[in-house]
Design an enzyme around this catalytic site. Structure first.
Site, PDB file in Angstrom:
ATOM      1  N   SER A  45     101.906  16.532   9.908  1.00 27.01           N
ATOM      2  CA  SER A  45     103.045  17.024  10.688  1.00 27.01           C
ATOM      3  C   SER A  45     102.624  18.153  11.611  1.00 27.01           C
ATOM      4  O   SER A  45     102.983  18.191  12.785  1.00 27.01           O
ATOM      5  CB  SER A  45     104.159  17.502   9.749  1.00 27.01           C
ATOM      6  OG  SER A  45     104.724  16.423   9.051  1.00 27.01           O
ATOM      7  N   GLU A  46     101.870  19.128  11.072  1.00 34.53           N
ATOM      8  CA  GLU A  46     101.355  20.204  11.905  1.00 34.53           C
ATOM      9  C   GLU A  46      99.995  20.671  11.426  1.00 34.53           C
ATOM     10  O   GLU A  46      99.682  20.594  10.226  1.00 34.53           O
ATOM     11  CB  GLU A  46     102.285  21.429  11.899  1.00 34.53           C
ATOM     12  CG  GLU A  46     103.300  21.456  13.029  1.00 34.53           C
ATOM     13  CD  GLU A  46     104.583  20.790  12.613  1.00 34.53           C
ATOM     14  OE1 GLU A  46     105.391  20.485  13.503  1.00 34.53           O
ATOM     15  OE2 GLU A  46     104.767  20.550  11.412  1.00 34.53           O
ATOM     16  N   THR A  47      99.231  21.165  12.380  1.00 36.13           N
ATOM     17  CA  THR A  47      98.018  21.934  12.111  1.00 36.13           C
ATOM     18  C   THR A  47      98.253  23.330  12.674  1.00 36.13           C
ATOM     19  O   THR A  47      98.625  23.478  13.843  1.00 36.13           O
ATOM     20  CB  THR A  47      96.785  21.292  12.767  1.00 36.13           C
ATOM     21  OG1 THR A  47      96.562  20.000  12.187  1.00 36.13           O
ATOM     22  CG2 THR A  47      95.549  22.153  12.545  1.00 36.13           C
ATOM     23  N   HIS A  74     106.864  25.207   7.683  1.00 33.72           N
ATOM     24  CA  HIS A  74     106.012  24.848   6.544  1.00 33.72           C
ATOM     25  C   HIS A  74     104.548  25.196   6.803  1.00 33.72           C
ATOM     26  O   HIS A  74     103.821  25.580   5.876  1.00 33.72           O
ATOM     27  CB  HIS A  74     106.176  23.366   6.181  1.00 33.72           C
ATOM     28  CG  HIS A  74     105.309  22.418   6.944  1.00 33.72           C
ATOM     29  ND1 HIS A  74     105.618  21.970   8.202  1.00 33.72           N
ATOM     30  CD2 HIS A  74     104.136  21.821   6.603  1.00 33.72           C
ATOM     31  CE1 HIS A  74     104.678  21.149   8.617  1.00 33.72           C
ATOM     32  NE2 HIS A  74     103.763  21.042   7.666  1.00 33.72           N
TER      33      HIS A  74
END
Length: 265
Positions: A45-47, A74
């Protein structure tokens, strides 16, 4: 060049739950295109990337596989988890990002991490886009909007769990995402988060949107301390406390992976 990377499951106390984020601590910023390529390669979803500043705070940036994201909860929790794990004496850190300013983060004695987000309550929508209504298989009872997302409200948890998104239609609502929410059965409220224009079809757990969900449900439920469940397949629990100008968003996290990124010199 070698970069250390961590993969953290956030908003959960067990592996393979919550939302996974990659965390890459940096000494100096990499080129934007390279950070985006790393996020694409990770396919999470994200880095998150962060750089320590002279004043001791950490500038943080978040990238989905599609683009840089203005605000991510998150992956901020995951970044704080990494810092707290690297130095057990550290119990408080501050991240900074242009869209939200300073984010103070603290770790409790039991390990749970609390982030102070700006309050971002949604407002009634003056105009409801047809793509929103057609893009959800169940019609919402009410629609609100914030700078981050359209809020589709339902009467019950079952509708939130059963609604089926049409990604091709919801993608046309970008840059805004879509959160569906209702009062919960075992939790104060439940939600799901769809973001085909910015990251993927459904985000497993979205910390940032609770800066809007928590004040919404605090007013409607008449309480300032709330426990929320994001009802995705991986699921996650988000603890919220609504204050006059901020929302405290808390959760657990666990380490899944620690490794090295190998980049050409």
């Amino acid at each position: 060049m070698q970069l250390e990377m961590f993969q953290i499951d956030a908003f959960t106390d067990r592996l393979f739950g919550g939302n996974s984020a990659a965390v890459v601590p940096l000494q100096t910023w990499l080129p934007d295109a390279l950070m985006q390529s790393i996020a694409v390669e990770n396919n999470l979803s994200e880095t998150a990337f962060f750089v320590r500043q002279p004043d001791g705070t950490y500038a943080i940036r978040w990238f989905s596989p599609l683009s840089e994201i203005a605000f991510c909860g998150h992956a901020t929790l995951a970044s704080a988890f990494v810092l707290f794990r690297q130095d057990s004496a550290v119990k408080k850190v501050t991240f900074t990002a242009p869209a939200v300013g300073s984010i103070d983060v603290a770790q409790r004695a039991d390990g749970r991490i609390t982030m102070r987000f700006p309050l971002r309550a949604p407002e009634p929508a003056e105009r409801i886009p047809p793509a929103l209504l057609k893009g959800l298989s169940i019609a919402p009872s009410e629609v609100l909007v914030s700078d981050q997302a359209w809020f589709a409200l339902y009467e019950n948890e079952q509708s939130v769990r059963e609604v089926v998104p049409v990604p091709e239609l919801l993608a046309t609502l970008g840059p805004l995402d879509v959160v569906v929410t209702a009062p919960g059965l075992d939790h104060d409220f439940v939600s799901r988060y769809f973001w085909p224009a910015n990251g993927g079809l459904e985000d497993p757990v979205t910390g940032s949107i609770h800066a809007g969900l928590a004040p919404l449900w605090a007013v409607r439920l008449g309480k300032s301390d709330l426990v929320a469940q994001q009802a995705s397949a991986r699921s996650g629990i988000v603890y919220c406390q609504v204050m006059p100008k901020h929302v405290l968003v808390s959760g657990d996290a666990v380490l899944f992976l620690q490794g090295i990124i190998q980049l050409p010199d």
